[in-house]
Design a protein around this motif. Structure first.
Motif, PDB file in Angstrom:
ATOM      1  N   ARG A  29       0.839  -1.206   0.000  1.00 21.31           N
ATOM      2  CA  ARG A  29       0.000   0.000   0.000  1.00 21.31           C
ATOM      3  C   ARG A  29       0.875   1.258   0.000  1.00 21.31           C
ATOM      4  NH1 ARG A  29      -5.547  -1.156   1.540  1.00 21.31           N
ATOM      5  NH2 ARG A  29      -5.749  -3.300   2.263  1.00 21.31           N
ATOM      6  N   GLN A  30       1.926   1.243   0.796  1.00 23.04           N
ATOM      7  CA  GLN A  30       2.830   2.401   0.860  1.00 23.04           C
ATOM      8  C   GLN A  30       3.572   2.598  -0.462  1.00 23.04           C
ATOM      9  OE1 GLN A  30       5.215   1.438   4.294  1.00 23.04           O
ATOM     10  NE2 GLN A  30       3.753   2.332   5.728  1.00 23.04           N
ATOM     11  N   GLN A  31       4.015   1.510  -1.048  1.00 28.24           N
ATOM     12  CA  GLN A  31       4.731   1.606  -2.324  1.00 28.24           C
ATOM     13  C   GLN A  31       3.800   2.098  -3.435  1.00 28.24           C
ATOM     14  OE1 GLN A  31       6.315  -2.377  -2.557  1.00 28.24           O
ATOM     15  NE2 GLN A  31       8.264  -1.749  -1.637  1.00 28.24           N
ATOM     16  N   LEU A  55       4.236   5.557  -5.760  1.00 25.93           N
ATOM     17  CA  LEU A  55       4.264   5.490  -7.224  1.00 25.93           C
ATOM     18  C   LEU A  55       3.077   6.218  -7.848  1.00 25.93           C
ATOM     19  CD1 LEU A  55       5.464   1.809  -7.613  1.00 25.93           C
ATOM     20  CD2 LEU A  55       6.769   3.895  -8.114  1.00 25.93           C
ATOM     21  N   LEU A  56       1.908   6.142  -7.217  1.00 29.77           N
ATOM     22  CA  LEU A  56       0.751   6.872  -7.740  1.00 29.77           C
ATOM     23  C   LEU A  56       1.001   8.376  -7.772  1.00 29.77           C
ATOM     24  CD1 LEU A  56      -2.082   4.828  -6.030  1.00 29.77           C
ATOM     25  CD2 LEU A  56      -1.880   5.217  -8.513  1.00 29.77           C
ATOM     26  N   LYS A  57       1.729   8.856  -6.797  1.00 31.24           N
ATOM     27  CA  LYS A  57       2.050  10.290  -6.758  1.00 31.24           C
ATOM     28  C   LYS A  57       3.096  10.662  -7.808  1.00 31.24           C
ATOM     29  CE  LYS A  57       0.863  11.023  -1.939  1.00 31.24           C
ATOM     30  NZ  LYS A  57       1.335  11.427  -0.609  1.00 31.24           N
ATOM     31  N   GLY A  58       3.799   9.685  -8.332  1.00 31.31           N
ATOM     32  CA  GLY A  58       4.794   9.951  -9.367  1.00 31.31           C
ATOM     33  C   GLY A  58       6.200   9.633  -8.950  1.00 31.31           C
ATOM     34  N   GLY A  59       6.387   9.052  -7.772  1.00 31.03           N
ATOM     35  CA  GLY A  59       7.730   8.683  -7.333  1.00 31.03           C
ATOM     36  C   GLY A  59       8.620   9.889  -7.149  1.00 31.03           C
ATOM     37  N   ILE A  90       3.228  18.179  -9.552  1.00 28.53           N
ATOM     38  CA  ILE A  90       4.237  19.237  -9.676  1.00 28.53           C
ATOM     39  C   ILE A  90       4.591  19.445 -11.153  1.00 28.53           C
ATOM     40  CG2 ILE A  90       6.646  19.853  -9.192  1.00 28.53           C
ATOM     41  CD1 ILE A  90       6.243  18.563  -6.413  1.00 28.53           C
ATOM     42  N   LEU A  91       4.796  18.353 -11.888  1.00 28.59           N
ATOM     43  CA  LEU A  91       5.109  18.479 -13.315  1.00 28.59           C
ATOM     44  C   LEU A  91       3.986  19.191 -14.063  1.00 28.59           C
ATOM     45  CD1 LEU A  91       6.678  14.977 -14.066  1.00 28.59           C
ATOM     46  CD2 LEU A  91       7.865  17.159 -13.903  1.00 28.59           C
ATOM     47  N   LEU A  92       2.747  18.822 -13.760  1.00 30.97           N
ATOM     48  CA  LEU A  92       1.613  19.468 -14.426  1.00 30.97           C
ATOM     49  C   LEU A  92       1.550  20.955 -14.090  1.00 30.97           C
ATOM     50  CD1 LEU A  92      -1.012  16.639 -13.912  1.00 30.97           C
ATOM     51  CD2 LEU A  92      -0.188  17.484 -16.129  1.00 30.97           C
ATOM     52  N   ARG A  93       1.764  21.288 -12.829  1.00 33.96           N
ATOM     53  CA  ARG A  93       1.711  22.700 -12.431  1.00 33.96           C
ATOM     54  C   ARG A  93       2.855  23.511 -13.040  1.00 33.96           C
ATOM     55  NH1 ARG A  93      -2.551  22.851  -9.307  1.00 33.96           N
ATOM     56  NH2 ARG A  93      -2.873  21.409  -7.600  1.00 33.96           N
ATOM     57  N   HIS A 115       0.623   3.090 -13.999  1.00 36.11           N
ATOM     58  CA  HIS A 115       1.294   2.751 -15.254  1.00 36.11           C
ATOM     59  C   HIS A 115       0.805   3.655 -16.383  1.00 36.11           C
ATOM     60  CE1 HIS A 115       1.853   0.494 -19.035  1.00 36.11           C
ATOM     61  NE2 HIS A 115       3.020   0.216 -18.497  1.00 36.11           N
ATOM     62  N   HIS A 116      -0.492   3.780 -16.542  1.00 38.25           N
ATOM     63  CA  HIS A 116      -1.070   4.595 -17.609  1.00 38.25           C
ATOM     64  C   HIS A 116      -0.663   6.061 -17.450  1.00 38.25           C
ATOM     65  CE1 HIS A 116      -4.388   6.900 -19.548  1.00 38.25           C
ATOM     66  NE2 HIS A 116      -4.151   6.031 -20.509  1.00 38.25           N
ATOM     67  N   THR A 117      -0.783   6.569 -16.238  1.00 37.13           N
ATOM     68  CA  THR A 117      -0.413   7.962 -15.997  1.00 37.13           C
ATOM     69  C   THR A 117       1.077   8.172 -16.243  1.00 37.13           C
ATOM     70  OG1 THR A 117      -2.204   8.211 -14.402  1.00 37.13           O
ATOM     71  CG2 THR A 117      -0.420   9.827 -14.294  1.00 37.13           C
ATOM     72  N   GLY A 118       1.904   7.259 -15.757  1.00 35.11           N
ATOM     73  CA  GLY A 118       3.344   7.382 -15.947  1.00 35.11           C
ATOM     74  C   GLY A 118       3.731   7.413 -17.417  1.00 35.11           C
ATOM     75  N   TYR A 119       3.081   6.592 -18.207  1.00 29.66           N
ATOM     76  CA  TYR A 119       3.351   6.571 -19.652  1.00 29.66           C
ATOM     77  C   TYR A 119       3.072   7.938 -20.263  1.00 29.66           C
ATOM     78  CZ  TYR A 119       2.811   5.369 -24.582  1.00 29.66           C
ATOM     79  OH  TYR A 119       2.922   5.340 -25.944  1.00 29.66           O
ATOM     80  N   HIS A 120       1.897   8.477 -19.961  1.00 34.94           N
ATOM     81  CA  HIS A 120       1.512   9.752 -20.568  1.00 34.94           C
ATOM     82  C   HIS A 120       2.218  10.949 -19.937  1.00 34.94           C
ATOM     83  CE1 HIS A 120      -1.177   8.020 -23.414  1.00 34.94           C
ATOM     84  NE2 HIS A 120      -1.857   7.384 -22.480  1.00 34.94           N
ATOM     85  N   ILE A 121       2.579  10.863 -18.668  1.00 35.04           N
ATOM     86  CA  ILE A 121       3.373  11.933 -18.060  1.00 35.04           C
ATOM     87  C   ILE A 121       4.743  11.992 -18.736  1.00 35.04           C
ATOM     88  CG2 ILE A 121       4.641  12.580 -15.947  1.00 35.04           C
ATOM     89  CD1 ILE A 121       1.768  13.528 -15.826  1.00 35.04           C
ATOM     90  N   GLY A 122       5.271  10.830 -19.108  1.00 38.27           N
ATOM     91  CA  GLY A 122       6.527  10.804 -19.862  1.00 38.27           C
ATOM     92  C   GLY A 122       6.384  11.527 -21.191  1.00 38.27           C
TER      93      GLY A 122
END
Length: 153
Positions: free
Chosen positions: A8-10, A14-18, A24-27, A134-141
């Protein structure tokens, strides 16, 4: 430490973006550039944010009420408009993304949430959380790459 608590902690981290938090990136992404579509692409940062949010919302609904939200992977939503009408619309979309993400994290961190229980569609809450990250990380990249090309970072 309990293995389930550790997971749960991990997942939360990761959901926050590691090491590079998504919010922060979006802002940091410049409103003035969020509607630019680079040659060879079919999306702007604004379109990516709308797509990320649509997928996160469908998975969040499943996490909140798995019995009544079995369709966890509907057709991909790509917004029609390539840029927000106003800076406020851009900022509000980021705020909503963050609020929705916090709901996902709250569900993941709730010790009463049966994150490994297989639902009628064959999926679990932990699968939904991992799919979001996973999906968010792909598109944030992709968003990060667009931002670099446009001189945001």
């Amino acid at each position: 430490m309990d293995e389930e608590l550790l997971l749960r902690q991990q997942l939360t981290g990761l959901l926050k973006g590691g090491f590079a938090p998504n919010v922060i990136l979006l802002r940091e992404f410049s409103y003035d550039k969020c509607g630019v579509i680079l040659d060879g692409l079919h999306f702007s940062a604004w379109i990516l944010l709308g797509h990320i949010r649509a997928r996160q919302q469908s998975l969040l609904k499943f996490m909140q009420d798995p019995q009544n939200n079995q369709d966890v992977w509907p057709d991909a939503h790509w917004p029609d408009n390539y840029q927000p009408e106003t800076r406020e619309e851009w900022d509000n979309a980021i705020d909503e993304y963050n609020r929705e993400l916090e709901k996902v994290i709250e569900i993941v961190n709730n010790p009463e949430t049966p994150i490994f229980k297989v639902q009628a569609n064959g999926e679990t809450i932990s699968w939904a959380a991992m799919t979001i990250l996973h999906h968010t990380g792909y598109h944030i990249g992709q968003l990060k790459t667009i931002g670099r090309q446009l001189g945001v970072w």
